[in-house]
Design a protein around this motif. Structure first.
Motif, PDB file in Angstrom:
ATOM      1  N   GLN A  99     -15.918  39.047  -8.332  1.00 33.87           N
ATOM      2  CA  GLN A  99     -16.505  39.879  -7.283  1.00 33.87           C
ATOM      3  C   GLN A  99     -17.027  41.191  -7.860  1.00 33.87           C
ATOM      4  OE1 GLN A  99     -13.929  41.317  -4.098  1.00 33.87           O
ATOM      5  NE2 GLN A  99     -15.611  41.116  -2.619  1.00 33.87           N
ATOM      6  N   ALA A 100     -16.307  41.751  -8.832  1.00 38.45           N
ATOM      7  CA  ALA A 100     -16.756  42.995  -9.469  1.00 38.45           C
ATOM      8  C   ALA A 100     -18.075  42.783 -10.200  1.00 38.45           C
ATOM      9  CB  ALA A 100     -15.680  43.513 -10.427  1.00 38.45           C
TER      10      ALA A 100
ATOM     11  N   ARG B 279     -20.650  41.109  -7.030  1.00 41.17           N
ATOM     12  CA  ARG B 279     -20.740  41.898  -5.784  1.00 41.17           C
ATOM     13  C   ARG B 279     -20.873  41.040  -4.529  1.00 41.17           C
ATOM     14  NH1 ARG B 279     -18.963  46.180  -8.251  1.00 41.17           N
ATOM     15  NH2 ARG B 279     -20.382  47.189  -9.686  1.00 41.17           N
TER      16      ARG B 279
ATOM     17  N   ARG C 232     -11.180  38.551  -8.138  1.00 41.96           N
ATOM     18  CA  ARG C 232     -11.473  39.996  -8.195  1.00 41.96           C
ATOM     19  C   ARG C 232     -12.462  40.311  -9.321  1.00 41.96           C
ATOM     20  NH1 ARG C 232      -5.858  39.943  -6.850  1.00 41.96           N
ATOM     21  NH2 ARG C 232      -5.413  41.129  -4.944  1.00 41.96           N
ATOM     22  N   GLU C 233     -12.248  39.690 -10.481  1.00 44.82           N
ATOM     23  CA  GLU C 233     -13.147  39.931 -11.617  1.00 44.82           C
ATOM     24  C   GLU C 233     -14.565  39.466 -11.312  1.00 44.82           C
ATOM     25  OE1 GLU C 233     -11.477  38.184 -15.158  1.00 44.82           O
ATOM     26  OE2 GLU C 233      -9.549  39.184 -14.832  1.00 44.82           O
TER      27      GLU C 233
END
Length: 196
Positions: free
Chosen positions: A48-49, A52, A45-46
């Motif tokens: 991907q943030a 992107r 998640r980190e």
């Protein structure tokens, strides 16, 4: 056969070893553990943030996070059998062992209904329970679980993911959403299942 999903939030909790020990000792031959992604999935998640990248890549990375957690579980309890396929799961259970699912078969080349953050390891545990025609599905959480809430309400509160209700709507098995401190209840259920 029971599917027991151990939330990734337990990956740093001392109770993880209690759950693994109990499921190994009392669940041999009938329990499949589904590991959450834990801190490994948090890293997905980190990243991907920051970068992107799409949900397909994130899904595949989260599947690998679950596999890492499966390997960690086996490292904590060496009698557990890491199993990636249905035949491997059934073979482990037939040998009287407790299986831990490493879901490599869910790696995808193209996006599908499983490749979004609406589907977490909770829904993947339900997906596996449906595939294996499980007799029971247990989802173990670190957070408080209100037993008066429906599955849909638990999803609204973020306790379960958005697709879980859909995947369990027509399930023939009992569904238990448990807190990590409920392991004595699970122990009792397993012991009673042995007797009956």
């Amino acid at each position: 056969m029971w599917v027991v999903k151990i939330g990734g939030s337990l990956s740093r909790d001392p109770l993880l070893q209690t759950w693994l020990r109990e499921l190994n000792e009392l669940g041999g031959g009938r329990v499949v553990i589904v590991p959450g992604g834990g801190g490994f999935a948090d890293q997905v998640r980190e990243h991907q943030a920051v970068w992107r990248f799409d949900d397909l890549a994130a899904h595949n990375m989260a599947v690998l996070a679950m596999a890492q957690h499966a390997l960690m579980m086996q490292g904590l309890c060496r009698r557990l059998v890491v199993a990636a396929t249905e035949p491997q799961i059934r073979q482990a259970l037939h040998a009287g062992r407790t299986a831990v699912w490493a879901p490599f078969g869910l790696l995808r080349q193209e996006a599908d209904t499983l490749t979004s953050w609406d589907v977490t390891s909770d829904s993947l545990a339900a997906w596996l329970a449906n595939r294996l025609n499980a007799e029971r599905l247990m989802i173990v959480k670190s957070c408080a679980v209100d037993s008066e809430c429906s599955v849909a309400q638990l999803a609204e509160k973020g306790v379960l993911d958005k697709r879980f209700a859909e995947l369990t709507r027509e399930a023939s098995y009992p569904l238990d959403i448990l807190n990590k401190n409920d392991w004595p209840c699970v122990r009792e259920l397993l012991l009673n299942a042995v007797v009956s």
